[in-house]
Enzyme design. Structure first.
Site, PDB file in Angstrom:
ATOM      1  CB  SER A 153      -0.935   0.029   1.222  1.00  0.00           C
ATOM      2  OG  SER A 153      -0.218   0.292   2.399  1.00  0.00           O
ATOM      3  CE  LYS A 191      -2.068   2.117   4.935  1.00  0.00           C
ATOM      4  NZ  LYS A 191      -1.237   0.978   5.344  1.00  0.00           N
TER       5      LYS A 191
END
Length: 233
Positions: A153, A191
């Protein structure tokens, strides 16, 4: 004139070369001189190098040679310097005089390796007992640890599955920084951090993934990305 610490350091390097033929590590020099951080050792080494007392052997880790000693110190024995040169020469050939490749970090730091972290859906970040050797030049001040990345991701940020994330331990970060976020006290993920309208948003760097939105009390920053290591097989 050299400072007291510069005198102390050059004597310590000479003694180690006499005993083992290998220059001491930056950690050993830090402890021997009772310095608080390795940055102090870097400054002393650079000062001695600029004044012509020592030199770093090109493209070698932990390879220092004492060229001359302060006037009131015993001259460095050529035998010790020869042994040091022989040790590094056997490892690999010396570069040519016109080789302009940069010198690598002169020291390696062992940082704790705490399992795997998701760059996708959150997974458990395991506490482990292993460690990862990291060039000191990749790390700044502060406490660091490493996590192995699992998932894709964050590929648009250049972070791939199997990479090792080097993380500076901190409980705060600015919006837009890449962080290790502990979600609901159980799972951790890597993230981009954003705070928006009373919520915390964890953004991926892959268009195939959606942002994760949580209440502020559900997310705890455990560190921010300081660097990456990648192995090529």
């Amino acid at each position: 004139m050299l400072t007291a610490k510069q005198h102390e350091l050059i004597r310590f390097i000479q003694e180690r070369l006499e005993e083992t033929g290998i220059s001491p590590s930056f950690e050993e020099m830090k402890e021997a001189l009772d310095l608080k951080s390795k940055s102090g050792v870097h400054r002393l080494i650079s000062a001695l190098e600029e004044r012509g007392f020592i030199r770093r052997l090109p493209n070698r880790a932990r390879a220092l040679e004492v060229i001359k000693q302060p006037e009131d110190a015993t001259p460095a024995p050529r035998a010790a310097a020869a042994v040091a040169n022989d040790v590094v020469s056997r490892a690999t050939s010396m570069p040519s005089a016109n080789d302009t490749s940069p010198e690598p970090a002169n020291d390696v730091i062992e940082v704790p390796l705490h399992g795997r972290i998701a760059a996708g859906a959150p997974i458990e970040a395991l506490e482990g007992q292993s460690s990862l050797p990291v060039p000191a030049a990749l790390l700044g001040p502060g406490e660091h640890y490493a996590l192995e990345v699992s998932g894709d991701s964050m590929i648009e940020a250049g972070i791939f599955d199997g990479d090792f994330a080097l993380v500076k331990r901190t409980d705060s970060a600015r919006d837009g920084e890449i962080v290790v976020a502990l979600v609901r006290g159980e799972e951790a993920t890597l993230k981009y951090l954003h705070r928006d309208s009373g919520t915390v948003r964890l953004d991926p760097a892959n268009a195939s993934y959606d942002a994760q939105v949580y209440q502020p009390g559900e997310v705890q920053v455990q560190g921010k990305l300081a660097g990456l290591l990648r192995r090529y097989h």
